[in-house]
Scaffold this motif. Sequence first.
Motif, PDB file in Angstrom:
ATOM      1  N   ASN A 175       0.822  -1.214   0.000  1.00 38.52           N
ATOM      2  CA  ASN A 175       0.000   0.000   0.000  1.00 38.52           C
ATOM      3  C   ASN A 175       0.855   1.262   0.000  1.00 38.52           C
ATOM      4  O   ASN A 175       0.505   2.243  -0.676  1.00 38.52           O
ATOM      5  N   THR A 178      -7.192   6.620   1.868  1.00 43.70           N
ATOM      6  CA  THR A 178      -6.992   5.288   2.444  1.00 43.70           C
ATOM      7  C   THR A 178      -7.950   4.276   1.840  1.00 43.70           C
ATOM      8  O   THR A 178      -7.547   3.164   1.462  1.00 43.70           O
ATOM      9  N   LEU A 181      -6.935   3.519  -1.813  1.00 44.37           N
ATOM     10  CA  LEU A 181      -5.687   2.763  -1.877  1.00 44.37           C
ATOM     11  C   LEU A 181      -5.890   1.316  -1.455  1.00 44.37           C
ATOM     12  O   LEU A 181      -5.412   0.390  -2.111  1.00 44.37           O
ATOM     13  N   VAL A 182      -6.599   1.122  -0.354  1.00 44.91           N
ATOM     14  CA  VAL A 182      -6.826  -0.239   0.138  1.00 44.91           C
ATOM     15  C   VAL A 182      -7.656  -1.028  -0.861  1.00 44.91           C
ATOM     16  O   VAL A 182      -7.346  -2.188  -1.181  1.00 44.91           O
ATOM     17  N   ALA A 209      -5.464  -1.755  -3.927  1.00 48.76           N
ATOM     18  CA  ALA A 209      -4.382  -2.696  -3.595  1.00 48.76           C
ATOM     19  C   ALA A 209      -4.916  -4.114  -3.461  1.00 48.76           C
ATOM     20  O   ALA A 209      -4.314  -5.078  -3.968  1.00 48.76           O
TER      21      ALA A 209
END
Length: 264
Positions: A25, A213, A216-217, A220
Amino acid sequence: MKVLYDIAGGFYARGELAISGLGYNVLLLIQTIANLRYLPKRMKDLVHQVELSAFGGFPVALIVGVFTGMVLALQAGIELARFGQEENIGALVAASMCREMGPVMTGYILAGLIGSTMAAELGTMKVSEEIDALEVMSINPVNYLVMPRVVAMALVCPLLTIYTNLIGILGGALVGNLILNVNFNLYFRYAQETLDLKDIYSGLFKSFIFGITIALVGCAQGLRAQNGAAGVGRATMRAVVISFIAILIFDYILTWFFYWAIGS
């Protein structure tokens, strides 16, 4: 002893996997920042992602925001009524919504709705080898898929938080007036007097971090999906769980920073 060894091995493997995921990440965030210079070329994708995120979250934010404000007002009113301080409900609801409840609830909404969608979408592309096809065509997946989604969520989450805050404060005003007999003018006057600039910008900054966040999470987990449809399902589930945990952790850290580390 063998059982203890197996348990210890399981914890070690999970810890190693968590550290690997965290590193992935962080690298994905660095690559996303590095690709921001291509944002003007991705404006169409960005607008599309903003549209999906915003319009997907608005109806749920309406319901969650209004009932969060109503619950806050009702619970606070029950306690404040014991001391004859019902007029302070507006101050409590406004501060709670802008500082904590608005950003956190909005983050949860977007993590469940949009973050999971990102993980499922990119995970399906990964297991069907569409990501590999992009790389074969010399198209950077971070530039093409991840960066517009991260930027879109960084924009949408604060905007949706403002909407949730307003709806929550209005919901609290409704309960205060109809159940606790608090005048609307008095409610909003106390709310305005209590809120200061820090309450607003700290909550919006939290939302900005939460949005990054969540995206991105979700991206990913999607990019690391494997083993077909079952793997996509696991990636989607992990995206939501990790986002929820990350939101709570970042919420504590940012609250500490704004209201303790730098003081008033």
